[in-house]
Scaffold this motif. Structure first.
Motif, PDB file in Angstrom:
ATOM      1  N   VAL A   1      -7.546   3.779   3.124  1.00 17.04           N
ATOM      2  CA  VAL A   1      -7.009   2.457   3.449  1.00 17.04           C
ATOM      3  C   VAL A   1      -5.847   2.602   4.420  1.00 17.04           C
ATOM      4  O   VAL A   1      -5.748   1.884   5.416  1.00 17.04           O
ATOM      5  CB  VAL A   1      -6.583   1.707   2.170  1.00 17.04           C
ATOM      6  CG1 VAL A   1      -5.811   0.455   2.517  1.00 17.04           C
ATOM      7  CG2 VAL A   1      -7.800   1.349   1.342  1.00 17.04           C
TER       8      VAL A   1
ATOM      9  N   VAL B   1       0.849  -1.200   0.000  1.00 18.96           N
ATOM     10  CA  VAL B   1       0.000   0.000   0.000  1.00 18.96           C
ATOM     11  C   VAL B   1       0.878   1.241   0.000  1.00 18.96           C
ATOM     12  O   VAL B   1       0.672   2.174  -0.775  1.00 18.96           O
ATOM     13  CB  VAL B   1      -0.926   0.025   1.230  1.00 18.96           C
ATOM     14  CG1 VAL B   1      -1.689   1.337   1.273  1.00 18.96           C
ATOM     15  CG2 VAL B   1      -1.889  -1.133   1.181  1.00 18.96           C
TER      16      VAL B   1
ATOM     17  N   TYR C   1      -2.676  -0.992  -7.779  1.00 18.43           N
ATOM     18  CA  TYR C   1      -3.757  -1.449  -6.926  1.00 18.43           C
ATOM     19  C   TYR C   1      -4.977  -0.571  -7.026  1.00 18.43           C
ATOM     20  O   TYR C   1      -4.887   0.631  -7.221  1.00 18.43           O
ATOM     21  CB  TYR C   1      -3.289  -1.458  -5.468  1.00 18.43           C
ATOM     22  CG  TYR C   1      -2.671  -2.737  -5.082  1.00 18.43           C
ATOM     23  CD1 TYR C   1      -3.471  -3.796  -4.680  1.00 18.43           C
ATOM     24  CD2 TYR C   1      -1.298  -2.898  -5.100  1.00 18.43           C
ATOM     25  CE1 TYR C   1      -2.907  -4.986  -4.324  1.00 18.43           C
ATOM     26  CE2 TYR C   1      -0.724  -4.088  -4.742  1.00 18.43           C
ATOM     27  CZ  TYR C   1      -1.536  -5.133  -4.354  1.00 18.43           C
ATOM     28  OH  TYR C   1      -0.975  -6.303  -3.988  1.00 18.43           O
ATOM     29  N   LEU C   2      -6.110  -1.214  -6.878  1.00 19.65           N
ATOM     30  CA  LEU C   2      -7.363  -0.496  -6.758  1.00 19.65           C
ATOM     31  C   LEU C   2      -7.576  -0.320  -5.265  1.00 19.65           C
ATOM     32  O   LEU C   2      -7.543  -1.304  -4.523  1.00 19.65           O
ATOM     33  CB  LEU C   2      -8.453  -1.400  -7.314  1.00 19.65           C
ATOM     34  CG  LEU C   2      -9.556  -0.784  -8.131  1.00 19.65           C
ATOM     35  CD1 LEU C   2      -8.968  -0.143  -9.375  1.00 19.65           C
ATOM     36  CD2 LEU C   2     -10.526  -1.882  -8.540  1.00 19.65           C
ATOM     37  N   PHE C   3      -7.775   0.906  -4.844  1.00 18.94           N
ATOM     38  CA  PHE C   3      -8.043   1.107  -3.425  1.00 18.94           C
ATOM     39  C   PHE C   3      -9.495   1.468  -3.240  1.00 18.94           C
ATOM     40  O   PHE C   3     -10.035   2.288  -3.976  1.00 18.94           O
ATOM     41  CB  PHE C   3      -7.182   2.229  -2.855  1.00 18.94           C
ATOM     42  CG  PHE C   3      -5.731   1.884  -2.805  1.00 18.94           C
ATOM     43  CD1 PHE C   3      -5.254   1.034  -1.826  1.00 18.94           C
ATOM     44  CD2 PHE C   3      -4.863   2.410  -3.741  1.00 18.94           C
ATOM     45  CE1 PHE C   3      -3.911   0.715  -1.794  1.00 18.94           C
ATOM     46  CE2 PHE C   3      -3.528   2.088  -3.703  1.00 18.94           C
ATOM     47  CZ  PHE C   3      -3.045   1.246  -2.739  1.00 18.94           C
ATOM     48  N   GLU C   4     -10.096   0.842  -2.255  1.00 22.02           N
ATOM     49  CA  GLU C   4     -11.481   1.178  -1.971  1.00 22.02           C
ATOM     50  C   GLU C   4     -11.611   1.558  -0.521  1.00 22.02           C
ATOM     51  O   GLU C   4     -11.236   0.772   0.334  1.00 22.02           O
ATOM     52  CB  GLU C   4     -12.374  -0.036  -2.273  1.00 22.02           C
ATOM     53  CG  GLU C   4     -13.319   0.222  -3.423  1.00 22.02           C
ATOM     54  CD  GLU C   4     -14.142  -0.990  -3.723  1.00 22.02           C
ATOM     55  OE1 GLU C   4     -14.905  -1.383  -2.834  1.00 22.02           O
ATOM     56  OE2 GLU C   4     -14.006  -1.544  -4.823  1.00 22.02           O
ATOM     57  N   PRO C   5     -12.053   2.731  -0.158  1.00 21.68           N
ATOM     58  CA  PRO C   5     -12.471   3.811  -1.040  1.00 21.68           C
ATOM     59  C   PRO C   5     -11.297   4.564  -1.654  1.00 21.68           C
ATOM     60  O   PRO C   5     -11.381   4.971  -2.813  1.00 21.68           O
ATOM     61  CB  PRO C   5     -13.265   4.736  -0.123  1.00 21.68           C
ATOM     62  CG  PRO C   5     -13.002   4.301   1.258  1.00 21.68           C
ATOM     63  CD  PRO C   5     -12.359   2.981   1.250  1.00 21.68           C
TER      64      PRO C   5
ATOM     65  N   PHE D   1      -6.731   3.375   7.955  1.00 16.42           N
ATOM     66  CA  PHE D   1      -7.274   2.180   8.592  1.00 16.42           C
ATOM     67  C   PHE D   1      -6.144   1.221   8.944  1.00 16.42           C
ATOM     68  O   PHE D   1      -6.076   0.622  10.002  1.00 16.42           O
ATOM     69  CB  PHE D   1      -8.186   1.578   7.537  1.00 16.42           C
ATOM     70  CG  PHE D   1      -9.198   0.636   8.045  1.00 16.42           C
ATOM     71  CD1 PHE D   1     -10.171   1.064   8.912  1.00 16.42           C
ATOM     72  CD2 PHE D   1      -9.179  -0.686   7.635  1.00 16.42           C
ATOM     73  CE1 PHE D   1     -11.134   0.173   9.357  1.00 16.42           C
ATOM     74  CE2 PHE D   1     -10.135  -1.568   8.084  1.00 16.42           C
ATOM     75  CZ  PHE D   1     -11.110  -1.144   8.944  1.00 16.42           C
ATOM     76  N   LEU D   2      -5.232   1.124   7.982  1.00 11.52           N
ATOM     77  CA  LEU D   2      -4.182   0.105   8.055  1.00 11.52           C
ATOM     78  C   LEU D   2      -3.100   0.453   9.071  1.00 11.52           C
ATOM     79  O   LEU D   2      -2.626  -0.419   9.804  1.00 11.52           O
ATOM     80  CB  LEU D   2      -3.562  -0.028   6.657  1.00 11.52           C
ATOM     81  CG  LEU D   2      -2.651  -1.206   6.376  1.00 11.52           C
ATOM     82  CD1 LEU D   2      -3.451  -2.481   6.429  1.00 11.52           C
ATOM     83  CD2 LEU D   2      -2.019  -1.063   5.007  1.00 11.52           C
TER      84      LEU D   2
END
Lengths: 135, 291
Positions: B218, B56, B209-213, B221-222
């Protein structure tokens, strides 16, 4: 006919809950439900507490997942969850009690409650019950 | 010069100590097996989290997050994990020695002891502590790690601390535990070790990468999750190390008690024989005098 499969692992801080080749995975992402088939584009998303449904050899299994992440890469799906339970491990009574507690707390609307936490607890409890019923 | 009775008493006392050591060893062995299992079971999660974070961060290089903010380290916080109890060889003192060495590097240090031994050590030295976590119990839960993490994260985001380190004992094997320092905050995304290889693989698959949202969300959160898990990992590794250290210490103690008993028994027997010989000589001498 051999279906295309993808490697799924569900990992929690306590242990590796699931690890197998599966056909399809669905989960509740922060932006809504999503389904993952093999050769999905690489993706990282947060997960809400909810049900993860897995299809393998035409059969469905469910796991209750209490929040975490999902990563897809090279047809490998990794779910990093705070907790994950298979249907036979869920204590229905406890989940029901937790659901009731959370609902009461939400209904009471007292100022001192942590709304986010109560909501998350309710979602976890609902996910557990859902999975337990799917057995 | 001890009498035979003194020696007998001593043997008895050493024997009962030996019994206690033996029992403690058995307990530590059982607990060690359990905590070791926990450590090994937790490692896959830690590894995955580490990898995900690396990827990420690689995909979102310009993202700003308060937990990534590098500041000039004026006040540095150390979270020090020791055991609540002693009798485990050099386990606690190794950690505390490392702490003393590490903290000397900075002008201003904040301490957060986890475990009674660390708390008492700082208290004895009158080092100020900002918070303490005592008696976490046998089964460490992720929630306990979260509590510690939330405390340091808050202090870090409030810019009260400019860096946070964790000191714990890494469980290498039953024989080897390594006192370790890891940087918790600012989070340094893991990339150096897998950078070259990963970059190649990434370029090949062209897998952005596709990040959602979104990458920011991310990461938001991570990152706390990552720190929490580092603390949790530290706690359980420390637990496993503690039990192995105690088992080794008690094993040694049991052995040396056995040696001591052998030595004192020999001494006692010699003394007893000597006394008998002396008495015999007395009797023979007395009899001779009568004739």
């Amino acid at each position: 006919m051999a279906e295309k499969t993808q490697m799924l692992s569900i990992v929690t801080p306590q242990r590796v809950v699931y690890g197998d080749e599966v056909r399809f995975v669905s989960a509740r992402g922060v932006d809504g439900d999503l389904g993952v088939l093999p050769e999905h584009t690489p993706l990282i998303t947060g997960l809400k507490p909810g049900v993860v449904r897995i299809q393998k050899d035409g059969k469905w299994t469910s796991y209750a997942v209490a929040g975490g992440f999902l990563e897809v890469r090279d047809s490998r799906v990794v779910i990093l969850a705070n907790a994950a339970e298979s249907p036979d491990l869920i204590d229905v009574k406890r989940a029901e009690a937790a659901k009731q507690r959370a609902e009461e707390r939400l209904a009471s609307k007292a100022a001192d409650i942590d709304l986010m936490r109560a909501k998350a607890a309710l979602m976890r409890a609902l996910a557990r019950l859902d999975v337990a019923q799917s057995k | 010069m001890p009498s035979v009775r003194d020696l007998r008493r001593k043997i008895k006392s050493v024997k009962s100590t030996q019994k206690i050591c033996k029992a403690m060893k058995a307990v530590a062995t059982a607990k060690m097996a359990k905590s070791q299992e926990q450590v090994l079971a937790a490692r896959p999660y830690a590894r995955q989290l580490h990898e995900v974070l690396g990827r990420v961060a690689g995909g979102a290089r310009n993202v700003k997050n308060p937990l990534l903010a590098v500041r000039d380290p004026k006040k540095v916080c150390y979270v020090v994990i020791t055991a609540d109890r002693g009798l485990c060889g050099g386990f606690n003192s190794n950690i505390l020695r490392l702490t003393t060495k590490e903290t000397a590097k900075w002008p201003e240090v904040a301490l957060v002891p986890v475990g009674r031994k660390a708390r008492n050590f700082f208290r004895f030295r009158a080092w100020k502590t900002d918070n303490e976590y005592i008696g976490l119990g046998e089964n460490v839960k992720p929630e306990q790690a979260n509590e510690i993490t939330n405390f340091v994260i808050k202090k870090y985001v409030d810019e009260e601390y400019d860096a946070v380190y964790l000191i714990y004992s890494k469980f290498k094997s039953v024989m080897v535990q390594i006192p370790t320092v890891v940087k918790l905050l600012p989070v340094e995304p893991p990339q150096a070790e897998e950078g070259a290889e990963e970059a190649k693989a990434e370029a090949k698959s062209k897998a952005a990468y596709l990040f959602e949202p979104s990458a920011e969300d991310v990461l938001e959160f991570l990152l706390p999750k990552y720190v929490q898990n580092s603390v949790f990992q530290g706690l359980i590794e420390s637990k496993a190390s503690e039990h192995s250290a105690r088992m080794m210490a008690m094993d040694n103690a049991t052995k040396s008690a056995g040696e001591l008993i052998d030595r004192v028994t020999l001494q006692m027997n010699r003394l007893r024989q000597e006394n008998i010989t002396k008495e015999l000589l007395d009797i023979v001498g007395g009899a001779a005098a009568l004739e």
